[in-house]
Design an enzyme around this catalytic site. Sequence first.
Site, mmCIF file in Angstrom:
data_model
loop_
_atom_site.group_PDB
_atom_site.id
_atom_site.type_symbol
_atom_site.label_atom_id
_atom_site.label_comp_id
_atom_site.label_asym_id
_atom_site.label_seq_id
_atom_site.Cartn_x
_atom_site.Cartn_y
_atom_site.Cartn_z
ATOM 1 N N ASP A 222 13.167 -4.538 3.140
ATOM 2 C CA ASP A 222 12.376 -3.254 2.692
ATOM 3 C C ASP A 222 11.953 -3.348 1.260
ATOM 4 O OD1 ASP A 222 11.083 -0.456 3.190
ATOM 5 O OD2 ASP A 222 12.501 -0.125 1.571
ATOM 6 N N GLU A 247 9.162 -7.295 2.964
ATOM 7 C CA GLU A 247 8.127 -6.348 2.929
ATOM 8 C C GLU A 247 7.773 -6.523 1.463
ATOM 9 O OE1 GLU A 247 6.763 -1.734 3.424
ATOM 10 O OE2 GLU A 247 8.331 -2.253 2.241
#
Length: 465
Positions: A222, A247
Amino acid sequence: MRKGVFVLCCAAAAFFAGCGSGSSNVVDGIYELTGIENPYNTSGVMLQGFSWESHTSSSWWNVIKNNAEEIKSEFEYVWFPPCSDSNSEQGYLPRELYDFDAKYGTEKQLKSAITAISPAKAIADVVINHRCGTTSWGDFTEPSFGTEKGVNYKAICSDDEGFKNEPAYMGKVPASMRGAEDTGESYAAGRDLDHTNSDVQNGIIVFLGKLKDLGFCGWRYDFVKGYAGKYVGMYNKETGPVFSVGEYWPTAGYSYLNPNDWGNDIKNWVAETASDGGQYSCAFDFALKGAINTVFGNKSTNVANSHYNLLADESNLMISNPKAAVTFVDNHDTGSTQKHWYTDPADVGAAYVLILTHPGTPCVAWQHYFGEVSDSVCDEKVPGTTQTLHDHIKYLIDLRKTLGITNTSARETLSKTSSLYAAKITGSAGEAVVSLGNTTYSCPDGFSPAYSGTGWCIYVKDKAE
């Protein structure tokens, strides 16, 4: 063949039998961008195994388990939401990393869900850019990362907001007991971790090991722009995931006039993960997402589609480096109930035609395949077909398997005008030509229409007599 129907004539590609013991067993040559070996060769498709409101279920892990038969028949990877104790219901403000009784269910239920979907592989959502304290802003437990409330905050970046905005403890700590400056962008909702700190590094590696003990065998990192990409490479090298994806959502808005602004940022991050001897990570293809939203429109229905040439642009990882590309139409942030940047609902089906017939590793949104907790978008008809969105996606996945299309399959651009994109994709067991656009595309010699809808058509190569 009749429109919308394609008779599958080859056996579906088999999934891998298990997670394996590390990347060295699946190396397949030289990775073009960085010059290092590529451990992530895959023919399969990833399912994002949740949407933004999934935590509202009594046990989301049981929902995954209850859908396990269909999941493992169609998908190679399943991306699970963050499974640690968190200050936020969705799990993106982690608190005690080693506590796996979360909003999505208990640790026991999580293990059961991971077992149920096998041989599909569970990919953990790893949130390690930032953490929240147990009782105050920066007192970490499970693990402590060497922090000591009111005394030692070396695990936290020295330029973190907490040193200014939490005067009771963090604000009183001298500079010598604070971490180094952040190696990426700041994130105000949590304390930015100092990844140069060996206590942080070792604690994260132990955390990833505990995730492996639960049954996870790959990582979705993330908010990776929050810390230097080389640390992802280091964590991958130490833990040997069967798949890794970061990400990296560029900060400035996407511009179709200069798509390389995003494309280069993402490519540079992928390259950085392989620096200092690290094992590289794939990345979500946000440049392609920008192109998809430009072509098909976003946050509206039946907009005038245009700029189809963007789908062939080298800024997209899918085009320039498909081995590193995880392609997607929407996720829990861009779509679902957050709807920050979602693709025009009328063209979601067309966007899936693109990513599921092309190289790269496609990622299917849970809400598009199984529906939201409170929405049945998966049951809506894809324009120009008789198929629901769920059946449309399933058909495309099965076609991908039949033709043997992988993340490294050859792709040749046949048209890239503002009104038409067309490409030929060569799989290990067959070829397809895919056209998307506002103008008619003539069926190429040796191919026959297999499946079509509003603004798109898939042609498959005729079998030799």
